[in-house]
Design an enzyme around this catalytic site. Structure first.
Site: not given
Length: 332
Positions: A146, A244
């Site tokens: 990240k 997703k």
């Protein structure tokens, strides 16, 4: 095919191994609903409807599931699926019906979704900077990190300080942290590093700006949270889409979107939203149907407890052909 004889919706609240934090809030438990569908021959299919993270808000997935499951007894799985519209709340029912249908046909779920599905799925590790060495030692060849949590120059310096063996690549996720000028500077500063992709670099994901960035980048840029459910950008402004199922309306809707993206020349990565072992197994089956890239499915470690033993990850891969259906049965 044998019709559905019984349906149950079972809530769960699984403690997280560490708190979930994002700009939208935090959570210490993963909440959701398992759906159990049994046919007249005693075969059982399982699905998972995870609640939105970090907070379910005003949505009522339990009520939606109750309304959807009430008329199912007497219908075959195919009939029930034909009348089921894509919905984040209904993904557990869809998954249970698909799992049951695959078991009725004696197939792994991945082969029900795509006859040419791969036997196993490569997965990326998601770790902090100080976890890269351990992930490499476990056999992962794609490491996701990240970004956007510190000034970009500091993060690029940290990336350059990583000791990576040959063949290991970095998948970066900026979560829409940067302006266009910052993103241009980051992409230039990443030159020479083994970058697999960079997700959501722009605070304002304007398609024209993304297309210009992709043209300048020697690696794939990717869209994730800026994707609209059921809508494929035309033309694709970047090389890759991160899908997703829990956000895009279910397994079939995500499969259709992924196949459309591939036909348009794009790449597809399937990612978990920290589902239970049941939801993760179904998502892994979908990933096997959608292509050879490493997928974002190494998320079971987020859960301190789970509803079942998750499909194991060995050497950076998940085997999705271990049995009929998605291969996971809850301990209930």
């Amino acid at each position: 095919m044998s019709p559905v004889a019984a349906v149950a919706v079972l809530p769960y609240a699984l403690p997280l191994a560490r708190p979930w934090r994002s700009a939208a809030g935090g959570a210490t438990r993963r909440r959701g609903w398992l759906v159990r569908v049994e046919d007249a021959a005693g075969r059982v299919g399982w699905g998972d409807s995870p609640a939105p993270l970090p907070d379910p808000g005003d949505e009522d997935p339990a009520g939606i599931l109750a309304a959807l499951t009430a008329p199912l007894p007497g219908r075959t799985p195919q009939q029930a699926l034909a009348g089921l519209a894509p919905s984040p709340a209904a993904i557990g029912l869809e998954g249970a019906l698909l799992d049951l249908l695959a078991r009725q046909r004696g197939l792994p779920l991945a082969r029900l979704l795509a006859p040419d599905a791969a036997d196993r799925v490569a997965v990326n590790a998601v770790v902090p900077f100080d976890g890269v060495a351990a992930a490499v030692a476990e056999g992962f060849s794609v490491i996701k990190l990240k970004l956007g949590l510190a000034p970009w120059r500091e993060e690029v310096a940290a990336l350059r300080g990583l000791a990576l063996p040959d063949g290991v690549r970095l998948r970066l996720d900026a979560n829409q942290a940067w302006s266009r000028d910052e993103a241009v500077a980051v992409i230039a500063a990443l030159a020479g590093l083994p970058i697999d992709s960079l997700e959501e670099p722009l605070r304002d994901p304007d398609p024209a700006a993304l297309a210009a960035l992709q043209a300048a980048a020697p690696f794939a840029l990717a869209l994730d949270e800026s994707l609209e459910p059921g809508r494929l950008p035309d033309p694709l402004p970047v090389r890759r889409l991160v899908l997703k199922p829990a956000r895009l309306g279910g397994l079939r809707a995500t499969l259709a979107l992924g196949n459309a993206a591939r036909r348009a020349g794009g790449e597809v990565v399937v990612t978990s939203l920290v589902e239970s072992a049941v939801g993760l197994a179904a998502t892994a089956a979908l990933a096997a149907a959608l292509g050879p890239l490493a997928h974002g499915l190494a998320t079971s470690s987020w859960l301190a407890e789970d509803v079942a033993t998750p499909l194991p990850i060995r050497g950076g891969f998940i085997d999705v052909m271990a049995g009929e259906g998605h291969g996971v049965t809850p301990r209930l």
